[in-house]
Design an enzyme around this catalytic site. Structure first.
Site, PDB file in Angstrom:
ATOM      1  N   HIS A  60       0.863  -1.187   0.000  1.00 32.47           N
ATOM      2  CA  HIS A  60       0.000   0.000   0.000  1.00 32.47           C
ATOM      3  C   HIS A  60       0.898   1.235   0.000  1.00 32.47           C
ATOM      4  O   HIS A  60       1.553   1.517   1.008  1.00 32.47           O
ATOM      5  CB  HIS A  60      -0.912  -0.005   1.229  1.00 32.47           C
ATOM      6  CG  HIS A  60      -1.877  -1.156   1.226  1.00 32.47           C
ATOM      7  ND1 HIS A  60      -3.127  -1.071   0.660  1.00 32.47           N
ATOM      8  CD2 HIS A  60      -1.750  -2.429   1.676  1.00 32.47           C
ATOM      9  CE1 HIS A  60      -3.740  -2.243   0.774  1.00 32.47           C
ATOM     10  NE2 HIS A  60      -2.919  -3.088   1.386  1.00 32.47           N
ATOM     11  N   HIS A 230      -2.736 -12.424   1.242  1.00 34.85           N
ATOM     12  CA  HIS A 230      -2.401 -12.628   2.663  1.00 34.85           C
ATOM     13  C   HIS A 230      -3.188 -13.759   3.331  1.00 34.85           C
ATOM     14  O   HIS A 230      -3.936 -13.535   4.290  1.00 34.85           O
ATOM     15  CB  HIS A 230      -2.568 -11.333   3.457  1.00 34.85           C
ATOM     16  CG  HIS A 230      -3.797 -10.501   3.118  1.00 34.85           C
ATOM     17  ND1 HIS A 230      -5.076 -11.018   3.103  1.00 34.85           N
ATOM     18  CD2 HIS A 230      -3.918  -9.186   2.773  1.00 34.85           C
ATOM     19  CE1 HIS A 230      -5.922 -10.068   2.775  1.00 34.85           C
ATOM     20  NE2 HIS A 230      -5.257  -8.949   2.569  1.00 34.85           N
ATOM     21  N   ASP A 303       2.221  -6.952   2.408  1.00 31.96           N
ATOM     22  CA  ASP A 303       1.017  -6.175   2.765  1.00 31.96           C
ATOM     23  C   ASP A 303       1.438  -4.938   3.560  1.00 31.96           C
ATOM     24  O   ASP A 303       0.787  -4.570   4.554  1.00 31.96           O
ATOM     25  CB  ASP A 303      -0.007  -7.013   3.538  1.00 31.96           C
ATOM     26  CG  ASP A 303      -1.390  -6.343   3.555  1.00 31.96           C
ATOM     27  OD1 ASP A 303      -1.568  -5.309   2.876  1.00 31.96           O
ATOM     28  OD2 ASP A 303      -2.282  -6.868   4.244  1.00 31.96           O
ATOM     29  N   HIS A 307       0.470   3.473   8.526  1.00 33.68           N
ATOM     30  CA  HIS A 307      -0.494   4.403   9.112  1.00 33.68           C
ATOM     31  C   HIS A 307       0.291   5.385   9.971  1.00 33.68           C
ATOM     32  O   HIS A 307       1.442   5.117  10.341  1.00 33.68           O
ATOM     33  CB  HIS A 307      -1.513   3.659   9.970  1.00 33.68           C
ATOM     34  CG  HIS A 307      -2.408   2.746   9.185  1.00 33.68           C
ATOM     35  ND1 HIS A 307      -3.377   3.212   8.327  1.00 33.68           N
ATOM     36  CD2 HIS A 307      -2.475   1.396   9.124  1.00 33.68           C
ATOM     37  CE1 HIS A 307      -4.013   2.182   7.771  1.00 33.68           C
ATOM     38  NE2 HIS A 307      -3.469   1.065   8.223  1.00 33.68           N
TER      39      HIS A 307
HETATM   40  O1  DOR Z   1      -4.104  -4.782   7.438  1.00 36.15           O
HETATM   41  C1  DOR Z   1      -4.547  -4.358   6.386  1.00 36.15           C
HETATM   42  N1  DOR Z   1      -4.295  -3.090   5.979  1.00 36.15           N
HETATM   43  N2  DOR Z   1      -5.294  -5.139   5.648  1.00 36.15           N
HETATM   44  C2  DOR Z   1      -5.934  -4.704   4.574  1.00 36.15           C
HETATM   45  O2  DOR Z   1      -6.597  -5.483   3.955  1.00 36.15           O
HETATM   46  C3  DOR Z   1      -5.856  -3.295   4.177  1.00 36.15           C
HETATM   47  C4  DOR Z   1      -4.627  -2.680   4.665  1.00 36.15           C
HETATM   48  C5  DOR Z   1      -4.665  -1.184   4.582  1.00 36.15           C
HETATM   49  O3  DOR Z   1      -4.980  -0.653   3.519  1.00 36.15           O
HETATM   50  O4  DOR Z   1      -4.331  -0.530   5.577  1.00 36.15           O
HETATM   51 ZN    ZN Z   2      -6.122  -7.141   2.177  1.00 34.98          ZN
HETATM   52 ZN    ZN Z   3      -3.410  -5.121   1.606  1.00 31.48          ZN
END
Ligand code: DOR
Ligand code: ZN
Ligand code: ZN
Length: 432
Positions: A60, A230, A303, A307
């Site tokens: 991401h 995942h 993954d 944040h």
């Molecule tokens: O832990 C996660 N974070 N799982 C997800 O499916 C989305 C991702 C996010 O975009 O923060």
């Molecule tokens: Zn996901």
């Molecule tokens: Zn993801």
């Protein structure tokens, strides 16, 4: 002009061999015991492991829309430090990657500001709302490598089936975040003994396995290439193993955190252990390790989900799901699985290079004469503690702070260009 990576340790059919690599333009031109040449820049990588650049099919990058969490510049800098030369970025940005314009914006930014190669994934549904399919042909035309509504599951079976039919025509994989919303209801950790003990709302394994089971049936009916994001459950692994044996075109990925931690490792109300899917039971974790070992699970991905510190301080119940992963992935895999003897070095490297390249049909992931020069150099000796303050990522949300790991990348070359190199590689005066 070119670059010689001198005296690195290459994996050749599982054996380590000391070799020089000559890179010119964006290609590996020659691999031999001794390559000389006055015109070349020499980088002495003696004693270091030299692998194909890592490929992470699940990242991401947050841009556009969530630049406080990460940007294409910081996310790809983080990737380079982690030894990744190619990352596929998920479409749950704002706007969502559901139009050619957003694909083009990301490719343009990646070209201007990125340290590594960025492959966008396009959304399955408009704004990932699960109501209306995107124009997948237009997304493909703009350059997406796969289709995914990652962040949420595709709730409608009809929509998933329609998406698979179109994906078959376009020759694109469907990459699925497997989660049945009707079963999760505000859960924040795995539903089991642990959630009950802690008094936290649980996310049951069935929320994932029902989608995996449903989608395997749909993949078989449509002939689509169905790739599971995942994977976190023992029953999910069983379903994939069975489907593969029956010849269904299904592939799967797993994250280091799901291979290494389980719900009982969560120390308390710490959202650095909160991700979706959640850390499951010890039995699930063991099944993931076995599944990766026997090839049921094809590849390792991060993954990487950055944040802000403020968001993660809200605690287990309220913080957003996700942890960062790019800068710790290989050291974790090396320390926890190669050094312990559970996996060979070749097995771990393959699952982060050649296998994702093969599964997604990418022209990267190998070191051979004529190949694109995506190369990672790794120090297998030096142990270092994980310190999120040193990350290139804006996200510091990791449960691995303070872990002592070996296997740290020291140089990353993308398309023949050094994208990043550790200070101490310079410091030893090894770059001429
Ligand atoms: O832990 C996660 N974070 N799982 C997800 O499916 C989305 C991702 C996010 O975009 O923060
Ligand atoms: Zn996901
Ligand atoms: Zn993801």
């Amino acid at each position: 002009m070119g670059t010689i990576l001198k005296n690195g340790k290459l994996l050749v059919n599982g054996e380590i061999v000391a070799l020089d690599i000559l890179v010119a333009g964006n290609k590996i031109v020659k691999i031999a015991p001794q390559i000389e040449g006055a015109d070349y820049k020499i980088v002495d990588v003696s004693g270091k492991l030299v692998t194909p650049g890592f490929i992470d099919m699940h990242v991401h990058l947050r841009e556009p829309g969530f630049e406080a969490k990460e940007t294409i510049a910081t996310g790809t800098a983080s990737a380079a430090r982690g030894g990744f030369t190619t990352v596929a970025c998920m479409p749950n940005t704002r706007p969502v990657i559901d139009t050619p314009a957003t694909v083009e914006l990301i490719l343009q930014k990646a070209k201007e500001e990125g340290s590594v190669r960025v492959l966008p994934m396009g959304a399955i549904s408009v704004r990932e709302l699960g109501k209306e399919l995107t124009d997948m042909a237009a997304l493909k035309e703009a350059g997406v490598v796969a289709l995914s509504d990652d962040g949420v599951g595709v709730q409608s079976s009809k929509m998933m089936k329609d998406a698979m039919h179109i994906a078959v025509e376009l020759g694109l994989p469907i990459v699925a975040h497997c989660e049945d919303d009707s079963l999760i209801e505000g859960g924040c950790v795995h539903e089991g003994v642990f959630s009950e003990k802690q008094g936290l709302k649980g996310i049951p394994s069935e929320a994932e396995t029902i989608h995996i089971g449903r989608d395997i049936i749909l993949a078989e009916a449509t002939g689509a290439h169905y790739h599971i994001c995942h994977i976190s459950t023992a029953d999910g692994v069983r379903l994939v193993r069975d489907a593969k044996q029956r010849g269904v075109k299904v592939t799967a990925e797993v994250c280091p955190h799901h291979l290494i931690l389980c719900d009982e490792d969560i120390p308390g109300d710490d959202a650095n252990y909160k991700m979706n899917p959640p850390l499951r039971s010890q039995r699930d974790r063991d099944a993931l390790v076995a599944g990766l070992k026997d090839g049921t699970i094809d590849m390792v991905v991060t993954d990487h989900a950055p944040h802000t510190a403020e968001e993660k301080q809200r605690g287990m119940a309220l913080a957003p799901f996700g942890i960062v992963g790019l800068e710790t992935a290989f050291p974790l895999m090396y320390t926890k699985f190669v050094k312990t003897g559970a996996f060979t070095l070749q097995e771990v490297v393959d699952r982060m290079t050649k296998v994702p390249a093969d599964v997604f049909n990418l022209p990267y992931g190998t070191i051979e004469e004529g190949a694109i020069a995506d190369i990672t150099v790794i120090d297998l000796e030096t142990e270092k503690e994980v310190d999120p303050q040193t990350f290139a990522s804006k996200g510091h949300n990791t449960p691995f702070t303070g872990w002592k790991l070996a296997g740290w990348p020291v140089l990353t070359m993308v398309d023949g260009v050094i994208a990043w190199q550790a200070d101490d590689l310079n410091g030893k005066g090894e770059v001429h």
